[in-house]
Design a protein around this motif. Structure first.
Motif, short mmCIF file in Angstrom:
data_model
loop_
_atom_site.label_atom_id
_atom_site.label_comp_id
_atom_site.label_asym_id
_atom_site.label_seq_id
_atom_site.Cartn_x
_atom_site.Cartn_y
_atom_site.Cartn_z
N ALA A 152 0.85 -1.19 0.00
CA ALA A 152 0.00 0.00 0.00
C ALA A 152 0.89 1.24 0.00
CB ALA A 152 -0.92 0.00 1.21
N THR A 153 1.33 1.64 -1.19
CA THR A 153 2.26 2.78 -1.28
C THR A 153 1.54 4.08 -1.60
OG1 THR A 153 2.71 2.30 -3.60
CG2 THR A 153 4.18 1.30 -1.98
N ASN A 154 0.20 4.07 -1.58
CA ASN A 154 -0.54 5.32 -1.73
C ASN A 154 -1.73 5.33 -0.78
OD1 ASN A 154 -2.78 4.02 -3.05
ND2 ASN A 154 -1.62 4.05 -4.96
N VAL A 155 -2.38 6.47 -0.67
CA VAL A 155 -3.42 6.66 0.35
C VAL A 155 -4.65 5.80 0.06
CG1 VAL A 155 -4.90 8.37 1.49
CG2 VAL A 155 -2.57 9.00 0.82
N ASN A 156 -5.01 5.68 -1.22
CA ASN A 156 -6.20 4.92 -1.57
C ASN A 156 -6.05 3.44 -1.21
OD1 ASN A 156 -7.98 3.59 -4.21
ND2 ASN A 156 -8.94 5.11 -2.90
#
Length: 442
Positions: A325-329
């Protein structure tokens, strides 16, 4: 003709081999050290290379340059090549010239690795001669050089799509579009959106474009891009235009061949995984795989490492590794699927993140936050006012220890960082592996 490959990782070394096999003069240059396994591969094919530098005299005389996706367009050597008018392409673009295989290509801000892995699993289980490539799997160019597959299932990042021009996806899948990598796109969301839609370029009416029907950005952009392919929208529930959806606890696909299976038989659970399963089922259906084979593979898929991966239960506390999970979404989907109070480990290299999207879920579900990064100032600015316990750490060992202290019996400790890993780790796999290592030592 002289081809220069910039970057000697999985994609670059594979591209160099294919160029050599096709009779080009090849040179490889990497600003970092080249891993031994790639040096051995280059040596096997008698390809010359350099590491820890870019020697201009050996690069600027190229007829064409194949650029690794990790190199930004702002790199000085790229700027110089552009000024000379030298064509710069991606490894995928180059490999596409030398194969007539059916290309199943997947992109999106989230879910693309799971969906790609699931499609590959279905194709492989059905006995098709298929290769897995792109952001996961082995280099597409190397497979084209050394093997001969009928199908390739390819995960494509926006960076790979940026340097693709004539490549054609027979089946293109766009999972969703949410803000990501904005640091590479001049902090302009439209630039990132346009990169994602490049997956549809060169498609013909014989091809298929599979996409999430409820994504507001995809809906807004559909008409702008002159898409020629046949449209196959999917959604969680039956709605206007959706070809694949869930109705009465049954997964339903209407085209091209009617398909259904009980939703509870799906191996992957959670809303986000339903989308992944619908997109994969549609792709397999379009490839002519039998209903029996699709049902079996959708029900026995094992999931993807570092993606909501259950690690261990220690004294009643569940530990989940979502390092991918390398982004907020991505983090939003992870938090949304948590059935218990959660201690969230978050932080790393910020890519221009806006944490507003997870604010409500953090307030509702989180018992505390562990900030794991070199610079956590942006996280503090956003989350300090929430009134939750917060701890700053600089190592995974400390992150696991502090999260364990903070959690209560029945809670979940979730590593879902929202950020890239490069401040403290080699990559997200290294980050996830360290998390698992220290959890198992508790």
């Amino acid at each position: 003709m002289r081809i220069v490959v910039l970057g000697a990782g999985e994609s670059g070394s594979g591209a160099a081999v294919l160029a050599k096999v096709k009779g080009f003069e090849v040179f490889v240059s990497d600003m970092s050290a080249i891993k031994d396994k790639y040096k051995e591969l280059l040596a096997k094919y008698d390809i010359s290379w350099e590491e820890n530098q870019h020697t201009k005299e050996l690069i600027l005389n190229a007829d064409e340059v194949i650029k690794s996706p990790g190199i930004p367009n702002t790199a000085p050597i790229i700027r110089e090549l552009e000024e000379l008018g030298t064509p710069i392409i991606s490894e995928i673009e180059f490999a596409g010239r030398y194969t007539n295989a059916t290309m199943v290509c997947i992109t999106g801000s989230n879910g693309k690795t799971t969906t790609t892995s699931l499609i590959y699993h279905i194709f492989q289980s059905a006995g098709l001669n298929v290769g897995l490539a792109g952001n996961i799997g082995r280099s597409l160019a190397l497979q084209v050089a050394e093997e001969n597959h009928d199908y390739y299932v390819i995960e494509l990042s926006s960076f790979q799509l940026d340097n693709m021009y004539n490549f054609r996806a027979n089946i293109a899948v766009l999972m969703n579009i949410t803000p990501d990598h904005l640091d590479r796109y001049d902090h302009n969301m439209q630039n990132y959106v346009d990169a994602k839609f490049r997956i549809t370029q060169n498609q013909t009416p014989e091809d298929a474009f599979i996409f999430w029907n409820d994504d507001p950005i995809i809906k807004r952009e559909l008409d702008k891009h002159g898409i020629q392919a046949h449209l196959y929208p999917f959604a969680a529930m039956k709605e206007q235009g959706a070809i694949a959806y869930v109705e009465d606890n049954e997964v339903v696909i209407n085209e091209p061949i009617a398909f259904n299976m009980e939703q509870e038989k799906l191996a992957l659970t959670g809303t986000h995984n339903l989308y992944n399963s619908l997109a994969a089922g549609l792709s397999a259906n379009l490839a002519g795989i039998t209903k029996e084979d699709i049902r079996k593979a959708l029900s026995d898929f094992k999931g993807v490492e570092h993606r909501l991966e259950k690690v261990a239960r220690v004294r009643g506390i569940e530990f989940i590794n979502d390092s991918k999970a390398t982004n907020v979404n991505s983090c939003w989907y992870a938090l949304q699927s948590m059935p218990t109070k959660t201690v969230l480990i978050v932080g790393g290299t910020d890519k221009g993140n806006d944490y507003t999207e997870i604010a409500d879920l953090v307030r509702e579900k989180c018992r505390g936050l562990v900030f794991l990064g070199v610079d956590n100032s942006k996280l503090h600015t956003f989350f300090d006012s929430f009134g939750l316990p917060i701890v700053d750490v600089k190592s995974m060992k400390d992150a696991v220890a502090e999260a364990y202290k903070m959690a209560e019996k029945g809670d979940t400790v979730l590593l879902s960082p929202c950020c890239a890993s490069f401040d403290l780790f080699k990559n997200y796999e290294d980050r996830g592996n360290q998390f698992k290592e220290y959890v198992r030592k508790l």
